[in-house]
Write an enzyme that holds these catalytic residues in place. Structure first.
Site, mmCIF file in Angstrom:
data_model
loop_
_atom_site.group_PDB
_atom_site.id
_atom_site.type_symbol
_atom_site.label_atom_id
_atom_site.label_comp_id
_atom_site.label_asym_id
_atom_site.label_seq_id
_atom_site.Cartn_x
_atom_site.Cartn_y
_atom_site.Cartn_z
ATOM 1 N N HIS A 188 38.069 22.256 35.950
ATOM 2 C CA HIS A 188 38.988 21.780 34.918
ATOM 3 C C HIS A 188 38.250 21.053 33.808
ATOM 4 C CE1 HIS A 188 42.892 22.047 37.394
ATOM 5 N NE2 HIS A 188 42.763 23.063 36.570
ATOM 6 N N ARG A 295 30.823 43.124 36.814
ATOM 7 C CA ARG A 295 29.664 43.285 37.707
ATOM 8 C C ARG A 295 30.012 42.668 39.064
ATOM 9 N NH1 ARG A 295 26.500 42.198 32.675
ATOM 10 N NH2 ARG A 295 24.895 43.806 32.527
ATOM 11 N N ARG A 331 33.065 47.754 38.265
ATOM 12 C CA ARG A 331 31.903 48.559 38.657
ATOM 13 C C ARG A 331 31.609 48.299 40.130
ATOM 14 N NH1 ARG A 331 26.147 47.680 35.858
ATOM 15 N NH2 ARG A 331 26.104 45.828 37.178
ATOM 16 N N GLU A 429 23.093 55.361 32.653
ATOM 17 C CA GLU A 429 21.985 54.421 32.518
ATOM 18 C C GLU A 429 20.674 54.989 33.046
ATOM 19 O OE1 GLU A 429 22.884 50.808 34.641
ATOM 20 O OE2 GLU A 429 23.873 51.855 36.270
ATOM 21 N N ASP A 453 19.379 49.511 31.463
ATOM 22 C CA ASP A 453 18.581 50.379 32.324
ATOM 23 C C ASP A 453 18.145 51.651 31.609
ATOM 24 O OD1 ASP A 453 18.192 49.108 34.834
ATOM 25 O OD2 ASP A 453 20.353 49.185 35.107
ATOM 26 N N CYS A 500 28.138 49.282 27.560
ATOM 27 C CA CYS A 500 28.232 47.942 28.143
ATOM 28 C C CYS A 500 26.864 47.295 28.342
ATOM 29 C CB CYS A 500 29.014 47.970 29.449
ATOM 30 S SG CYS A 500 28.212 48.971 30.714
HETATM 31 C C1 PEP Z 1 22.924 48.308 32.017
HETATM 32 O O1 PEP Z 1 22.025 48.750 32.746
HETATM 33 O O2 PEP Z 1 22.940 48.420 30.774
HETATM 34 C C2 PEP Z 1 24.051 47.555 32.607
HETATM 35 C C3 PEP Z 1 25.070 47.166 31.882
HETATM 36 O O3 PEP Z 1 23.959 47.256 33.928
HETATM 37 P P1 PEP Z 1 23.116 46.034 34.525
HETATM 38 O O4 PEP Z 1 22.605 45.218 33.381
HETATM 39 O O5 PEP Z 1 24.047 45.278 35.402
HETATM 40 O O6 PEP Z 1 22.037 46.744 35.273
HETATM 41 MG MG MG Z 2 22.327 48.841 34.874
#
Ligand code: PEP
Ligand code: MG
Length: 568
Positions: A188, A295, A331, A429, A453, A500
């Site tokens: 809070h 995540r 995910r 990725e 990635d 993302c």
């Molecule tokens: C990515 O690989 O761009 C991604 C969003 O996944 P993470 O960063 O969790 O590997």
């Molecule tokens: Mg990734």
């Protein structure tokens, strides 16, 4: 000069003199031979006074901060009148013929401990509320004034742990910021700090002993960095950040609640990347139009055992409800690589980023995967839930994962458990998936490009290795070509394509990604308004011109230079 890093829970820059707020723990002595009815009356009178004070304070706060913040105090007034606190106290008074102060201390301690032991951070944060309110009742019983009234105006308050009622007295003009040794984003105190717009950092262990009264302190409530006794150059740096922050704040206000569209009216979406249920409130406050990446591995990493199906279901379903009609893209587990989970006992690998990571782990450990899929399918009746598979490399993996998802749905059906069928998409990725995007697009409902990635695997640069950091670029031409191809394939097959990875929050790329045809940007919450603003500035015709330049890029350095100019 000493620098520390904690968790930034309320954005903004503060520079000021330290006031160490020593929260003297009120530990009452046990005195016996007391009459329980007299002690109970003293206790109940103190509770009633605290409840009245809190209601009065809530009215003031409602005017200064808002309804949500005032509600925290109203809920505290309920705690002051709470029956279980009374019951526990009375039991002790009767059993021990002790004084009310001692009985309260024991009773509140027991309740708070019970709450603190719960895994859900929202419950454990409630333990602080109990301590806060019982501390107030205790002060009344002991006739001791609150230390917060002695905080000099303009200071940066440093304390081991602040309680919501302390924070509420720190109106913006009175305190320039605060730093605590304990506390989390969902507490809070953090919520109040954000709504009162007081920059705050929590979780710097021992800071209340490291900082001295009167010492200068500069803090960044977004990054969580603090500097004690900063030198001239550092103060200048913080002042620069303050300037940027002030500009950004105006923009945040302007773009928080706007619909995302380009200058010439093309509709896009800006969504949030989150790692816990607690992150959603901040994402909503920054104006997300859904969560493009949840995540879930953090739920597994912060535990010392596998979270159960029900525990996962609770979290996913609460998250979906908070987002209403907006998408919640969950995910599935992405462990391995730089995200180890000790209790899973994954064999130590020479090359973990290329090892048993993400979907590879899930397919090799089906019970863990099925448990998560069940939780996601069940949660999907609570909102707009979608499922995303990480690190898909081959079509076989996708087909196998989808088969497990279908079988899990059939099992839920025969168990008579409510669920809904969800769209299933994949992260793009791994370069292999990018190159085969035309094929993958036939087999899934959406793509989300994970550039973190994708860059690492395309350019063969470990994303966490500082020795090769100069080779890692959001503008890597090879990656831009792959991204363009992936978006083109998604467009041709009519499936949604988002990004993302961190490149989605890289401003110079915004017009290029818009021109390529990206549907949604999913970024960390504080970046939402600036990405939305950049989309609003983008004219699709203009950005197509920039895209034709991108196609000719031969090096990341040239690409970065041109793109930054394009963004001026
Ligand atoms: C990515 O690989 O761009 C991604 C969003 O996944 P993470 O960063 O969790 O590997
Ligand atoms: Mg990734």
């Amino acid at each position: 000069m000493k620098q520390y890093k904690g968790t930034g829970v309320s954005p903004g820059i503060a520079i000021g003199q330290v006031h160490v707020l020593k929260k003297t723990a009120l530990i009452p002595e046990k005195r016996t031979g007391k009459r329980p009815e007299v002690e109970m009356e003293r206790f109940e009178e103190a509770c009633a006074r605290v409840a009245d004070e809190l209601i009065m304070l809530s009215k003031k706060v409602e005017k200064e901060a808002g309804e949500k913040e005032a509600e925290i105090l109203v809920s505290h007034s309920r705690i002051a009148l709470d029956r279980s606190l009374k019951r526990e106290t009375l039991k002790l008074l009767e059993a021990e013929s002790a004084n009310a102060e001692w009985a309260l201390h024991q009773a509140a301690g027991k309740i708070a401990e019970r709450l603190a032991a719960m895994k859900d951070p929202l419950f454990s944060a409630r333990a602080d509320d109990i301590r806060d309110v019982s501390g107030k009742i205790m002060r009344h019983l002991m006739g001791i004034a609150d230390e917060t009234s002695q905080v000099p105006t303009g200071s940066v308050v440093v304390s081991e742990l602040l309680l919501p009622s302390d924070t509420i007295t720190f109106t913006k003009g009175k305190v320039s910021g605060f730093v605590t040794a304990k506390g989390g984003f969902a507490s809070h105190v953090a919520i109040l700090a954000r709504s009162l717009e007081i920059p705050a950092v929590v979780g710097i262990s021992g800071i209340h002993e490291l900082a001295a009264d009167g010492e200068k302190l500069a803090l960044d409530g977004e990054t969580g960095e603090i500097t004690l006794s900063p030198d001239g150059a550092t103060i200048e740096l913080y002042n620069k950040r303050l300037e940027t922050y002030e500009k950004q704040k105006d923009m945040v206000a302007a773009y928080k609640k706007r619909r995302t569209e380009t200058f010439d009216g093309k509709r896009l979406h800006v969504e949030a990347n989150i790692g816990s249920l607690a992150d959603i409130d901040a994402a909503i406050a920054y104006g997300c139009e859904g969560v493009g990446l949840f995540r879930t591995e953090f739920l597994f990493m912060e535990n010392d055992r596998l979270p159960t199906e029900d525990e996962q279901y609770e979290i996913y379903s609460k998250a979906a409800k908070k987002l209403g009609k907006h998408p919640l893209i969950i995910r599935t587990l992405d462990i391995g690589g730089d995200k180890p989970v000790d209790y899973l006992n994954i064999e130590k690998e020479e090359n973990p980023f290329m090892g048993l990571r993400a979907i590879r782990y899930s397919l090799a450990n089906k019970p863990v995967f099925i448990q998560q899929v069940r939780a996601i399918l069940r949660a999907s009746v609570s909102g707009n839930v979608q499922m995303m598979l990480p690190m898909i490399t081959s079509l076989e993996e996708l087909i196998q994962a989808k088969q497990i998802i279908n079988e899990t749905a059939v099992q839920l059906e025969s168990d008579g458990i409510p669920y809904a069928n969800v769209p299933v998409g994949i992260m793009i990725e791994v370069p292999a998936a990018a190159v085969m995007a035309d094929v993958f697009a036939e087999y899934c409902d959406f793509f989300s490009i994970g550039t973190n990635d994708l860059i690492q695997y395309t350019a063969a640069v470990d994303r966490g290795n500082s020795n090769v950091a100069h080779l890692y670029s959001n503008s890597e031409p090879a990656v831009l070509r792959l991204v363009h191809y992936v978006i083109k394939c998604a467009r041709e097959k009519g499936i949604r394509v988002a990004m993302c990875g961190e490149a989605a929050g890289y401003l110079p790329l915004v017009p290029v990604l818009v021109a390529m045809g990206l549907d949604a940007f999913s970024v960390s919450a504080p970046l939402i308004p600036s990405i939305r603003a950049a989309i609003h500035k983008t004219d699709t015709k203009e950005s197509e011109r920039l895209l034709s330049l991108v196609q000719g890029f031969t090096s990341a350095t040239d690409a970065e230079k041109t793109l930054s100019q394009g963004n001026d």
